[in-house]
Design a protein around this motif. Structure first.
Motif, PDB file in Angstrom:
ATOM      1  N   ASP B  84      12.581  -8.460  -4.953  1.00  0.00           N
ATOM      2  CA  ASP B  84      13.562  -8.224  -3.896  1.00  0.00           C
ATOM      3  C   ASP B  84      14.275  -9.487  -3.437  1.00  0.00           C
ATOM      4  O   ASP B  84      15.121  -9.413  -2.554  1.00  0.00           O
ATOM      5  N   THR B 146      17.293 -10.781   0.594  1.00  0.00           N
ATOM      6  CA  THR B 146      16.346  -9.807   0.061  1.00  0.00           C
ATOM      7  C   THR B 146      17.017  -8.443   0.039  1.00  0.00           C
ATOM      8  O   THR B 146      17.718  -8.060   0.986  1.00  0.00           O
ATOM      9  N   HIS B 148      16.747  -4.499  -2.423  1.00  0.00           N
ATOM     10  CA  HIS B 148      16.016  -3.716  -3.413  1.00  0.00           C
ATOM     11  C   HIS B 148      16.463  -4.057  -4.846  1.00  0.00           C
ATOM     12  O   HIS B 148      17.651  -4.070  -5.121  1.00  0.00           O
ATOM     13  N   ASP B 238       6.306  -2.062   1.348  1.00  0.00           N
ATOM     14  CA  ASP B 238       7.653  -2.034   1.948  1.00  0.00           C
ATOM     15  C   ASP B 238       7.677  -0.898   2.956  1.00  0.00           C
ATOM     16  O   ASP B 238       7.400   0.258   2.599  1.00  0.00           O
ATOM     17  N   ARG B 266      13.554  -7.398   5.193  1.00  0.00           N
ATOM     18  CA  ARG B 266      14.376  -6.757   4.169  1.00  0.00           C
ATOM     19  C   ARG B 266      15.596  -6.088   4.781  1.00  0.00           C
ATOM     20  O   ARG B 266      15.803  -6.111   5.989  1.00  0.00           O
ATOM     21  N   ARG B 277       8.852  -6.198   4.174  1.00  0.00           N
ATOM     22  CA  ARG B 277       7.837  -6.266   3.124  1.00  0.00           C
ATOM     23  C   ARG B 277       6.694  -7.147   3.620  1.00  0.00           C
ATOM     24  O   ARG B 277       6.917  -8.215   4.183  1.00  0.00           O
TER      25      ARG B 277
END
Lengths: 619, 619
Positions: B84, B146, B148, B238, B266, B277
């Motif tokens: 990430d 960060t 996905h 997460d 995140r 996370r």
């Protein structure tokens, strides 16, 4: 990263796809599906920059394809010529929609203006007398961008298709529009439209004519353009040039003994060349004040050709040469003659006093293209109208409870007609003087009223960012408390149709009994009175006597502004820019279109509440 | 703007659509269409970040669907967990591809790191001991992002589909790969692949295994991962948290008496919540140095569950609480145990010494995720390899004239193996010490060699931007001569596969007989020797004694750098940042991947020419 145990929830699809703007909550009943008549809440006629902007905003705010229809008579987005200039405020709006990146990266950023005038030295003929910044007031993007109008339309339409399956209904023209309350009082606007020869009737609550200078909506509603009819004749050409003129990549106003030319640098093309737009005065032109013989004008207009435009340009550029780089280097050329006009009314009401038909963009105001304002003002018309329509339709205004005609829809005319008149005056002055320098006109009018309270703002230089009702909120750079992110304030003011309370605390923030803490607690009690998500809160603090953590400040602050709480002194001096004394602080309400609605003293939460309640219903 | 005469050329469609990166010129014959065998110039196995980046770059450089195939065994892009973190250098690369906007806007910008340690005050348990910037060296984007991993993959794949009709061939796995020169010496790589049960054979000139830690390509080629096998066991989760921990939006290294946790903030989700996370140490963990009993490890690993991860996290956060915000707030969790390993070789040659099979990304190096480096190094492997493959295939290297094995392909192994080893060492130290602070390791190796000339750069603080072969070119802000555009230097170094000559003139630029003028004239004679568009020139000047126009400086400057000629002192102090004395100037060659190839004295055009001729063929 080899994993030996793993679990994943289904919702992760949402983490991967592009984000969507969250729609506005809807308190009004949703549109009934009635198979007998084709009905919409809003019909938009015209998909130029004004129509597309309105269609996109309404779709993002939550009007779906059953509620919203946009038609356009052309088969595709514009492919040729016309408008090409985006002003700083429009760039901010596009940024707030997440649509600025391609425009900033691939458009031509125009940072400077050069002035060329006759030289005293006869051999030089002309000389550069000055270079000045293109944008003289503070702005997040301190330049204009020039880019093809068709490209803006394509960007808007591509984004629209993320929110609307239908998109724009093309090849569809308006034949007639009337207000027929007897037939259906809730959907009184009756439009006859024709798609490739097939006529049909469409009813709607509201209809917006964004159908250009020759607007059929305007004509059907009996609205008229007021103003002078004739300007000078100009030629305009977009091309790739070969020249030794030193300022070809700057916007230039060239006054030579042989005539005037305006240079507008344009974007890079796919071949790696750079486009240039030239506005070239046609000599021996009609005199708008005296020469009103239609025959004379027509004769002169017919003489404007690509060849004469270049001949005139070549003379004005002397001693420099200028010519198309190759055969085929001319993209587009046109000749135009235009008067500055504005429509008397921007909307028409039904018998109960409800605004039903609106016009926006070129349908309301025509002017010359040289100031690069037209497309901007047109899109801003829509930006002003969209949230008002959406609030009224979604049942978010007090009128949706009272059942009275919604006064919020009156403010469109009140605010945008003033802007249009200012634009016309600016354009008239600009076209005559051809000074080349963009003035810094007041660029927006807020919902004023309700003033009478004490103004916490000191200073009078409103062009430099002082908080003032009716002006847009200037961008400043600040540091976020939660994570140290060095951030642009405007990124908390995205175009998702929400109102924002902007609270600049005073330096007493760390005192539980101080004005700042009491204000934040009181605001925390106001926010839940309004429909969920409609109100957002952004908080800025001045330099305080010591460092602090979340438990040193009111819990309502973290509750409502965990990710929108900033220090206002580490990067820009926010208090000074906004004209706020750190010892006293201030409150402001920023409307969904980024304009400041009201400014109030820090403790005066009552005033904020009262203002919000005139615009938004409580729950 | 009502127009009365108008002309428009057909090419205007090009003005409206999104721009495409210009492909590299191709001097090699194009791929013959041979119906008997399925043949490609490059086959890529794996469409994670490394494979997609390679596929996209090669497609942009000009390899079409007849020349390039990318297969992946999975049915879609990644939807869950894993990497990430994007480092500043990766953000610059994505920016240079026009792909950074969504990532910067919607990812989580991580600006700071907080360190929490046991407190001397027993009631506090833990306390924040410091907050430091997340990125300690100058960078265009001075933060990590960060977001996905699946989102990065989706962004890369969406862009790929603008250049490739086929895109990634999914549900397709590699069964076997061999080098078979006897069957076809030009397409010696023989791959057996299977799409939904259907097997087929594919030949290619080159094959790249970007197929992850369990790489089939690596196994088929007999390459082995070297290094230790065991690390501690960690849980990773997460989720959307509910917590009163004050630094939940900062990256944190928490060392509590009850264990260690790393917090990685995140991105925001579609619901408006923010993801977090957590990396949570599993207590009573295996000791990598002593405990090598497989049975022990397996038993401990099986005990890691979502529940134990939260229990351990809750203990480490005390006295603060932390829990999932709601049921279903956990997006993904996993447990992992990983050693730091690197493959001995990154490529395999055929019998003639031609590199035929490469591996990239996790196939070459495995390491723990906590430093947030894995996805970055993997994509940078591809960024390093792509232009070398494209140059060799397109016949742009000297070897394509000589017919010898192309030495440019040897540099991939030379450069990236070093990086991988550095990464492994960094990761080992990072995982053990868990210091939380990203070091500033040398992040790239150039094609060195050919040095021996005098180095015009003064200073030794190479992390702050001094020009140095093997380092990336730092971004600086400058003002363009042609139009006053305040611009980022890196925007002239987009990822279109071109080499750039960076010329920092000396202060004698206005003297026709000066070193600067002579150098620019000499460079103007070198550029046309190479294939068209392959070489671009960027010129920066220091403060000069007076203002000037184009006719005061060498005509070659305007010819090659009209839109890439800057003053280097008005915004950033470019000469000082780059370590260049304005009295002497300097030359540098920047490779297509943004790394500096060589640095030379301003007058030493011979050295530049010599270097370029080892990498690019002349025409």
């Amino acid at each position: 990263m080899p994993v030996f145990t793993e679990y994943s929830s289904a919702s992760r699809e949402l983490r991967v796809l592009p984000s969507f703007a969250p729609p506005l909550p809807r308190l009004a009943p949703s549109v009934p599906l009635d198979s007998k008549t084709e009905k919409y809440e809003v019909v938009i006629v015209g998909a130029g920059p004004a129509g597309l902007m309105l269609d996109l905003l309404l779709a993002r705010y939550g009007l779906n394809d059953d509620s919203l229809l946009c038609v356009d008579s052309k088969p595709t987005t514009l492919k040729s010529g016309q408008a090409d200039g985006l002003q700083p405020r429009t760039l901010e709006t596009l940024k707030s929609l997440g649509l600025a990146d391609e425009i900033l990266t691939e458009g031509c950023q125009m940072w400077q203006v050069a002035f060329w005038n006759p030289s005293a030295d006869k051999e030089k003929i002309i000389e550069r007398t000055s270079i000045v910044p293109d944008v003289a007031v503070p702005a997040r993007f301190p330049h204009e961008v020039t880019i093809h109008q068709g490209r803006i339309e394509r960007i808007l339409e591509t984004d629209l298709l993320r929110y609307s399956k239908r998109g724009v209904q093309r090849n569809t023209k308006l034949i007639d529009v009337t207000i027929d309350e007897e037939g259906d009082a809730e959907y009184p606007v009756l439009a006859e439209i024709e798609t490739e020869g097939q006529r049909r009737t469409v009813r709607s609550k509201y209809l917006v004519g964004a159908d250009g200078a020759h607007s059929m909506v305007r004509r059907c509603m009996g609205l008229t353009l007021e103003g002078e009819s004739l300007d000078h004749i100009w030629g305009v050409v977009d091309l790739i040039v070969d020249t030794d003129f030193p300022d070809i990549r700057r916007r230039c106003a060239i006054h030579s003994p042989a005539g005037s030319v305006m240079v507008i640098p344009r974007e890079r093309t796919a071949t790696g060349d750079y486009l240039t737009r030239l506005y070239v005065q046609v000599p021996g032109d009609v005199d708008p004040d005296n020469d009103q013989q239609p025959g004379d004008t027509r004769a002169r207009r017919s003489k404007v050709t690509e060849k004469t435009i270049f001949e005139n340009a070549a003379k004005a550029f002397k001693p420099y040469y200028i010519r198309p780089k190759t055969d085929g280097a001319v993209d587009w050329w046109a000749a135009y003659q235009i008067g500055q006009r504005v429509t008397d009314n921007f909307s028409v009401k039904d018998s109960k006093g409800v605004n039903r038909v609106f016009i926006a963009g070129d349908a309301c105001h025509t002017h010359s293209p040289k100031a690069g304002q037209g497309m901007n003002v047109s899109m801003m018309d829509s930006y002003n109208l969209a949230w008002k329509l959406a609030y009224s339709i979604h049942g978010l205004t007090p009128a949706s409870v009272s059942g009275q005609p919604d006064p919020i829809l009156d403010t469109y005319q009140a605010e945008r007609h003033t802007i249009a008149q200012e634009l016309i005056e600016f354009d008239r002055a600009f076209s005559s003087m051809f000074s080349g320098q963009i003035g810094a006109s007041e660029d927006g009018v807020g919902v004023r009223g309700l003033n009478g309270n004490k103004n916490p703002i000191t200073g009078t230089d409103y062009l430099s960012g002082l908080l003032r009702p009716g002006r847009r909120l200037l961008n400043v750079r600040l540091v976020r408390h939660a994570d140290g992110y060095r951030r642009d304030l405007q990124d908390d003011f995205t175009s998702i149709g929400r109102f924002r309370i902007l609270c600049l605390t005073s330096s007493d923030l760390l005192y539980p009994q101080g004005t700042s803490a009491r204000t934040l607690a009181a605001l925390g009690a106001i926010i839940p009175q309004f429909p969920q998500s409609i109100l957002e809160q952004v908080v800025i603090h001045p330099k305080l006597e010591k460092d602090f953590m979340w438990n040193d400040i009111p819990r309502e602050l973290k509750q409502y502004s965990e990710m929108s709480f900033y220090s206002g002194y580490e990067l820009d001096d926010v208090y000074s820019t906004f004209g706020v004394d750190p010892a006293h602080g201030a409150l402001a309400i920023v409307r969904p279109d980024g304009y400041i609605g009201i400014v109030a003293e820090l403790g005066d939460v009552k005033h904020v509440e009262q203002y919000l309640k005139t615009l938004i219903r409580t729950i």
